[in-house]
Each structure stands twice: as structure tokens, then as C-alpha cells.
Design a protein around this motif. Structure first.
Motif, PDB file in Angstrom:
ATOM      1  N   THR A   1       1.206   5.884  -0.223  1.00 16.77           N
ATOM      2  CA  THR A   1       0.632   7.213  -0.148  1.00 16.77           C
ATOM      3  C   THR A   1       1.750   8.225  -0.349  1.00 16.77           C
ATOM      4  O   THR A   1       2.935   7.883  -0.281  1.00 16.77           O
ATOM      5  N   THR A   2       1.400   9.486  -0.599  1.00 22.50           N
ATOM      6  CA  THR A   2       2.375  10.501  -0.985  1.00 22.50           C
ATOM      7  C   THR A   2       2.526  11.549   0.106  1.00 22.50           C
ATOM      8  O   THR A   2       1.536  12.001   0.685  1.00 22.50           O
TER       9      THR A   2
ATOM     10  N   GLY B   1       0.526  15.508   4.805  1.00 24.46           N
ATOM     11  CA  GLY B   1       1.616  14.734   4.226  1.00 24.46           C
ATOM     12  C   GLY B   1       2.915  14.784   4.997  1.00 24.46           C
ATOM     13  O   GLY B   1       3.942  14.328   4.493  1.00 24.46           O
TER      14      GLY B   1
ATOM     15  N   SER C   1     -11.788  13.524  -0.126  1.00 31.21           N
ATOM     16  CA  SER C   1     -10.685  14.470  -0.269  1.00 31.21           C
ATOM     17  C   SER C   1     -11.117  15.917  -0.079  1.00 31.21           C
ATOM     18  O   SER C   1     -10.304  16.769   0.280  1.00 31.21           O
TER      19      SER C   1
ATOM     20  N   THR D   1       0.848  -1.176   0.000  1.00 30.85           N
ATOM     21  CA  THR D   1       0.000   0.000   0.000  1.00 30.85           C
ATOM     22  C   THR D   1       0.889   1.232   0.000  1.00 30.85           C
ATOM     23  O   THR D   1       2.025   1.182   0.462  1.00 30.85           O
TER      24      THR D   1
END
Length: 205
Positions: A4-5, A60, A181, A2
């Protein structure tokens, strides 16, 4: 696997490998333009990736990786790349976690209060009014102080600044909740009897 950024554009992921029958998982990242995936630290967890918890804050900056429920977790600041071990579970009593934009880790357990683990290691417990959720899911993308959770009474929306707790009724048992989002959440709910079951996709702004 998995992924994510983070805020720097690096892609963080949990990389699973199997060597001589032993399954391991490890936190790693890939930077755009790089040839290789880089391990983030030397911690290797034994067990399948699906047993791990992998979170990133909405801005992030902070990544949390917990190999298995009850284990110590790794908190990484993706700006400085500083990494440290943290006890996110409170001796296994709080088993569902979320991380906010400041790096605080929030958790809750069945029948227990809300727990905040600060960046300085301080633990604070809060009592919530009303029907308390059984687990936390994550922070709203439009309102960073709103923490989503789920429980037997429905979806919960906790304001971590005022410590107010609002229960949002839904059509049946919650099978899953995803954060949108642009704010709000989408839920999959189930309702029915022994012979007939219906599923609903619900949107909560």
C-alpha cells in the motif's frame, strides 16, 4: 506480498522470504526511483505472510504491522519514520484491529467492548449500544470517524466520536467487506441451505 502507499508516495509492503526452510516476513518500503526495497526496522517475524496483519491509515501516515495474531505490533509514523512496539490485542482478547488518521488503534473482541490504544499508550474501553460487532474492518474513507465492522446481525457502523452503533442488515452471512475509496462499503454475503447456496454482492453507502 501485499502493498500500500503512504502520503509521501512510498510503497509499503510485507516482504516474505524463505531461507533453509524457515519462512519469515518483514515490514519494508520502496521509494519511487530507488533501486532497492528497504527494511523498516530490524523486526523479523517467523511465519507465513498470510498470518500477518498489515494496515495503513486512510491519510497514509500510520502503518501497523502485526506478524501473527496475539503478537506485539509495530506502529510506524511514515512522516517522521518513528517506530514503536504496541500491544494491539489486549492480552489476545481483542484480535481485529483498525487504525485511524491520528494513529489510534481500535480493536474489538467477541462479546467485548471497543478498545482504543492511543499514541501515548493509554488504553480506553467503550461499551457500545445495540448489537456489537465481532470484528472491526477499518475507517470510512469519506467519514473518518465512522468505523466499519461485521457481526452476526450484519454490518456495523460505529461513530467513534458519539459512540453510537448502527447495524445494517444484509442478505445472509458476511463473507467479506471492502471499504470503497469514495466512502461506504461493498460486501460479499452468503445465503442458502445444505443443498443450495447463493452469493450476493451488496453496496452500503
Amino acid at each position: 506480498m501485499t502493498a500500500t502507499t503512504d502520503a509521501q508516495g512510498r510503497i509499503w509492503l510485507i516482504q516474505g522470504t524463505s531461507t533453509s526452510g524457515a519462512v519469515t516476513s518483514q515490514l519494508a518500503y520502496w521509494a519511487p526511483g530507488a533501486d532497492d526495497i528497504v527494511p523498516a526496522g530490524s523486526d523479523v517475524n517467523y511465519g507465513y505472510v498470510y498470518r500477518s496483519t498489515f494496515l495503513i491509515s486512510n491519510n497514509g501516515r500510520f502503518v501497523v504491522f502485526q506478524g501473527q495474531e496475539g503478537d506485539m505490533a509495530t506502529l510506524t509514523d511514515t512522516t517522521s519514520m518513528a517506530t514503536r512496539k504496541v500491544d494491539v490485542g489486549g492480552n489476545n482478547q481483542h484480535t481485529h484491529i483498525a487504525v485511524d488518521n491520528s494513529g489510534n488503534i481500535w480493536s474489538i473482541g467477541t462479546g467485548l467492548g471497543l478498545r482504543r490504544l492511543g499514541l501515548n499508550g493509554a488504553v480506553t474501553l467503550f461499551n457500545l449500544p445495540g448489537d456489537r460487532p465481532n470484528q472491526v474492518i477499518g475507517f470510512d474513507h469519506a467519514q473518518p470517524n465512522w468505523l466499519w465492522g461485521t457481526g452476526y446481525a450484519g454490518a456495523s457502523l460505529i461513530d467513534v466520536e458519539t459512540l453510537s452503533n448502527r447495524t445494517l442488515p444484509v442478505h445472509g452471512l458476511i463473507e467479506g467487506l471492502a471499504l470503497n475509496s469514495q466512502g461506504g462499503a461493498t460486501l460479499l454475503t452468503r445465503n442458502g441451505t445444505m443443498t443450495s447456496t447463493s452469493y450476493f454482492l451488496e453496496y452500503l453507502p
